[in-house]
Motif scaffolding. Structure first.
Motif, short mmCIF file in Angstrom:
data_model
loop_
_atom_site.label_atom_id
_atom_site.label_comp_id
_atom_site.label_asym_id
_atom_site.label_seq_id
_atom_site.Cartn_x
_atom_site.Cartn_y
_atom_site.Cartn_z
N ASP A 69 14.13 22.41 -1.09
CA ASP A 69 12.49 22.60 -1.52
C ASP A 69 11.84 22.83 -1.88
O ASP A 69 11.73 23.74 -3.20
N PHE A 70 10.64 22.13 -2.79
CA PHE A 70 10.18 21.82 -3.63
C PHE A 70 8.74 20.63 -3.70
O PHE A 70 8.74 20.07 -2.18
N SER A 71 7.83 21.40 -4.58
CA SER A 71 7.07 20.19 -4.72
C SER A 71 7.17 19.27 -5.43
O SER A 71 7.00 19.33 -6.42
N TYR A 72 7.49 17.89 -4.21
CA TYR A 72 7.74 16.35 -4.98
C TYR A 72 6.66 15.98 -5.44
O TYR A 72 6.83 14.30 -4.46
N THR A 73 5.21 16.20 -6.61
CA THR A 73 4.68 15.32 -7.07
C THR A 73 4.55 14.76 -8.25
O THR A 73 5.26 15.66 -9.27
N PRO A 74 3.79 13.77 -8.66
CA PRO A 74 3.06 13.75 -9.69
C PRO A 74 3.29 14.55 -10.92
O PRO A 74 3.91 14.52 -12.27
N PRO A 75 2.41 15.71 -10.69
CA PRO A 75 1.65 16.63 -11.62
C PRO A 75 3.28 17.78 -12.10
O PRO A 75 3.77 18.03 -13.39
N ASN A 76 4.76 17.60 -10.92
CA ASN A 76 5.68 18.40 -10.71
C ASN A 76 7.24 17.37 -11.86
O ASN A 76 7.76 17.55 -11.48
N GLY A 77 6.52 16.08 -12.10
CA GLY A 77 7.23 15.10 -12.57
C GLY A 77 8.03 14.38 -11.51
O GLY A 77 9.30 13.58 -12.53
N TYR A 78 7.52 13.75 -10.47
CA TYR A 78 8.55 13.58 -9.37
C TYR A 78 7.09 12.00 -9.24
O TYR A 78 6.14 12.60 -8.60
N TYR A 79 7.62 11.00 -9.35
CA TYR A 79 6.97 9.43 -9.01
C TYR A 79 7.14 9.21 -7.64
O TYR A 79 8.24 9.04 -6.62
N PRO A 80 5.68 8.65 -7.04
CA PRO A 80 6.06 7.93 -5.44
C PRO A 80 7.51 6.89 -5.15
O PRO A 80 8.16 6.37 -4.99
N LEU A 81 7.32 6.29 -6.01
CA LEU A 81 8.49 5.17 -6.73
C LEU A 81 9.59 4.85 -7.58
O LEU A 81 9.27 6.07 -8.11
N ALA A 82 10.85 4.45 -7.56
CA ALA A 82 11.95 4.77 -7.49
C ALA A 82 11.27 4.55 -8.80
O ALA A 82 10.29 3.70 -9.26
N PRO A 83 12.86 4.80 -10.47
CA PRO A 83 12.41 4.95 -11.44
C PRO A 83 11.94 3.32 -12.01
O PRO A 83 10.78 2.39 -12.75
N TRP A 84 12.65 1.84 -11.74
CA TRP A 84 12.86 0.95 -12.03
C TRP A 84 12.05 0.36 -11.46
O TRP A 84 11.64 -1.03 -11.70
N ALA A 85 12.21 1.09 -10.09
CA ALA A 85 10.66 0.26 -9.40
C ALA A 85 9.05 -0.11 -9.40
O ALA A 85 8.60 -0.73 -9.89
N GLY A 86 8.57 1.21 -10.52
CA GLY A 86 7.51 1.94 -11.24
C GLY A 86 7.68 0.88 -12.28
O GLY A 86 6.55 -0.14 -12.33
N PHE A 87 8.74 0.21 -12.77
CA PHE A 87 8.62 -0.36 -14.21
C PHE A 87 8.26 -1.24 -14.21
O PHE A 87 7.57 -2.61 -14.59
N ALA A 88 9.15 -2.11 -12.56
CA ALA A 88 8.98 -3.69 -12.00
C ALA A 88 7.50 -4.10 -11.51
O ALA A 88 7.06 -4.87 -11.95
N VAL A 89 6.31 -2.37 -11.48
CA VAL A 89 4.95 -2.99 -11.56
C VAL A 89 3.96 -3.68 -12.66
O VAL A 89 3.81 -3.98 -12.54
N LEU A 90 4.53 -2.16 -13.52
CA LEU A 90 3.76 -2.67 -14.58
C LEU A 90 4.32 -4.32 -14.90
O LEU A 90 3.78 -4.97 -15.44
N CYS A 91 5.53 -4.67 -14.76
CA CYS A 91 5.98 -6.27 -15.34
C CYS A 91 5.66 -6.94 -14.75
O CYS A 91 5.58 -7.99 -15.32
N ALA A 92 5.56 -6.99 -12.91
CA ALA A 92 4.39 -7.97 -12.28
C ALA A 92 3.41 -8.18 -13.35
O ALA A 92 2.40 -9.05 -12.89
N TRP A 93 2.35 -6.65 -13.36
CA TRP A 93 0.67 -6.79 -14.24
C TRP A 93 0.85 -7.86 -15.16
O TRP A 93 0.11 -9.05 -15.71
N ALA A 94 2.23 -7.15 -16.28
CA ALA A 94 2.27 -7.94 -17.86
C ALA A 94 2.78 -9.89 -17.19
O ALA A 94 1.77 -10.79 -17.33
N ALA A 95 3.50 -9.83 -16.33
CA ALA A 95 3.37 -11.61 -15.88
C ALA A 95 2.06 -12.02 -15.13
O ALA A 95 1.93 -13.10 -15.51
N VAL A 96 1.58 -12.03 -14.33
CA VAL A 96 0.46 -12.17 -13.25
C VAL A 96 -0.21 -12.25 -14.51
O VAL A 96 -1.73 -12.93 -15.29
#
Length: 542
Positions: A501-528
């Motif tokens: 049980d833990f507060s899995y939130t961004p301020p605690n170092g947890y992101y809503p997307l998996a590591p490489w899925a989040g990176f893929a979002v930046l790649c998509a912005w760069a591609a567009v």
């Protein structure tokens, strides 16, 4: 109708797309790459910009100081589990040696607990003091008690256990990070839970039953390197209780304190241990280095009933947990300065040619404009990735030494996680530079392009993660799903664990997307952005 190099204007005043009068060259893409790389190497300012990015990333790490003290002493280093990650391994253990193969079977008829919201009295209360004074009755959802086979009593050693939990039914857990569900429901005298563990070589198999007659296999696991003589027995553990009391747009307050769990067990059947062996009971792992010390455990035997009481946890470590150190990502604070420097380099790699009029020379030599932009993107991406690898590696080395000098340990992570953080952060810097190149091509103004990229990447991060976010959780999650800042997920050192049980939130170092899925979002912005830049580069005059 007048015609010049800026286009063709008719009576309507419209401008036709620019078309070079030179025939496309026959050279391939490789000569373009060499030309752009040579151009990058010969412009001293661009190379200096990368050096500044590397030095800033590493140098700012020296300015970050942390401290950790428990009862006047430096915080201990967390134990390391079989997979190389930091773990919590402190519980009450009642055990005997198991020589070779064997098994243990028990029936659990009761599970009760206590908790404190204000720290309560620590282990080792003085004479006449009640160590459970001020505690309230209640079970932690992941409080656990049951049977276990463990590779010794050293914190972090391999194990497999069958257990009944506070509100998650029967589970089989092993090596801290693995969890398998068994029978659901609460335990009571009217609804007991039978548990069994068997050892055959390195294989541990767990079973559960509601009646002691019909058994169900929960899982079979392999504990590589399990010694010929392991420890087998009973255990009890209950993690720290936390509760949010109030929350505002800028902060939240809460209470926390130690907990305790007690299990009543009978029908013990132990096979493989020395006949007539004596049970040894004690707290494994001390108090776990927690600011909320675990409660003293106990083992009692009355007739055929055994009662085991304990505190602590057997689980993977999470940030701020009872035995966690500093997150590996905390050493990369200087990366933001490096990111800004690399964004500037990526931008001026194209905008300086617009400013000086050299873009006409470049496109005259290579009229295929899309290929020119692609060559620039490959070159700026490659050089910033290499620079990023150097910067991130140096920051981690410097940061680790700095933390040790401050008496703070950095939580260990697995080799794959370390590689992902290093390579992923370097890739983040590289793709950010490519995005800056594309935005610079679109806007053709260095300052505006740099600000636009920084706002797109850095601002959402600080709104969602930096300090205590004042935005609702739903907004921060969407910021880190849709904006280029989602790429920071590659730096997440810990996975989520359902059994913690833990507060899995961004301020605690947890992101809503998996590591490489989040990176893929930046790649998509760069591609567009690159697609838009290529389109505009072809359509308009330079």
């Amino acid at each position: 109708m007048n015609t010049d190099t800026t286009g063709t204007t008719g009576s309507t005043g419209s401008t036709a797309p620019y078309r070079s009068e030179l025939r496309p060259g026959r050279g391939g893409f490789a000569p373009l790459l060499r030309a752009e790389l040579t151009k990058f190497r010969t412009v001293r300012g661009w190379a200096i910009g990368l050096v500044v990015a590397v030095l800033a990333t590493m140098g700012l790490t020296l300015l970050v100081h942390s401290s950790c003290s428990i009862n006047g002493s430096d915080c201990p280093s967390p134990p390391v589990g079989p997979d190389g990650g930091a773990v919590t391994d402190t519980f009450y253990f009642v055990h005997q040696p198991l020589h070779g193969d064997g098994s243990i079977t028990v029936r659990m008829t009761s599970l009760t607990g206590l908790y404190s919201e204000n720290g309560g009295s620590p282990v080792g209360a003085g004479p006449g003091q009640n160590p459970t004074a001020g505690m309230k009755p209640g079970l932690q959802p992941w409080g656990k008690a049951g049977i276990i086979i463990k590779d010794g009593t050293a914190p972090g050693s391999a194990y497999a256990a069958m257990m009944v939990t506070g509100s998650h039914g029967v589970r089989m857990q092993y090596d801290y990070t693995h969890d398998r569900p068994g029978l659901a429901g609460d335990v009571s005298a009217a609804s007991p839970r039978w548990l069994r563990l068997t050892r055959s070589g390195d294989t541990i198999t767990g079973y559960d039953s509601a009646d002691g007659t019909h058994w169900t296999k929960v899982d079979a696991v392999t504990l590589a390197g399990l010694p010929a003589t392991a420890q087998i027995g009973l255990f009890a553990a209950s993690p720290v209780h936390t509760k949010v009391v109030s929350q505002s747009v800028t902060s939240q307050t809460g209470t926390a304190g130690p907990t305790q769990i007690t299990a009543a067990i009978d029908k013990l059947d132990l096979q493989g241990a020395k006949p007539g062996g004596v049970w040894a009971g004690g707290q494994t792992g001390g108090d776990g280095g927690s600011v909320y010390p675990v409660r003293g455990g106990a083992f009692r035997q009355s007739g055929g009933t055994l009662t085991v009481t304990g505190s602590g946890d057997i689980a993977p470590a999470v940030p701020g947990g009872p035995s966690s150190g500093v997150s590996l990502s905390d050493t990369l604070v200087g990366m933001f300065a490096g990111l800004i420097a690399m964004v500037v380099v990526g931008t001026v790699f194209i905008t300086s040619e617009y400013r000086r009029g050299l873009i006409r020379t470049t496109l005259s030599a290579s009229p295929r404009r899309g290929r020119v932009l692609a060559a620039k993107a490959v070159v700026i991406g490659a050089v910033t990735f290499v620079a990023g690898l150097v910067a991130v590696t140096g920051a981690l080395v410097i940061g680790e030494r700095q933390m040790r000098a401050d008496g703070v340990s950095i939580d260990p992570v697995s080799t794959l996680t370390l590689v992902r953080i290093v390579a992923g952060t370097a890739a983040l810097l590289a793709v950010a530079a490519v995005l800056a190149l594309a935005i610079g091509t679109v806007l053709r103004r260095s300052a505006i392009a740099v600000v636009a990229v920084i706002v797109a990447i850095v601002l959402p991060y600080f709104l969602a993660v930096g300090g205590v976010s004042f935005l609702p959780a739903g907004v921060t999650n969407w910021l880190l799903r849709l904006t280029p800042a989602a790429a920071f997920a590659v730096q997440q050192p810990y996975p989520r664990y359902a059994q913690v049980d833990f507060s899995y939130t961004p301020p605690n170092g947890y992101y809503p997307l998996a590591p490489w899925a989040g990176f893929a979002v930046l790649c998509a912005w760069a591609a567009v952005a690159l697609g838009l830049a290529a389109f505009l580069l072809r359509r308009r005059d330079v």
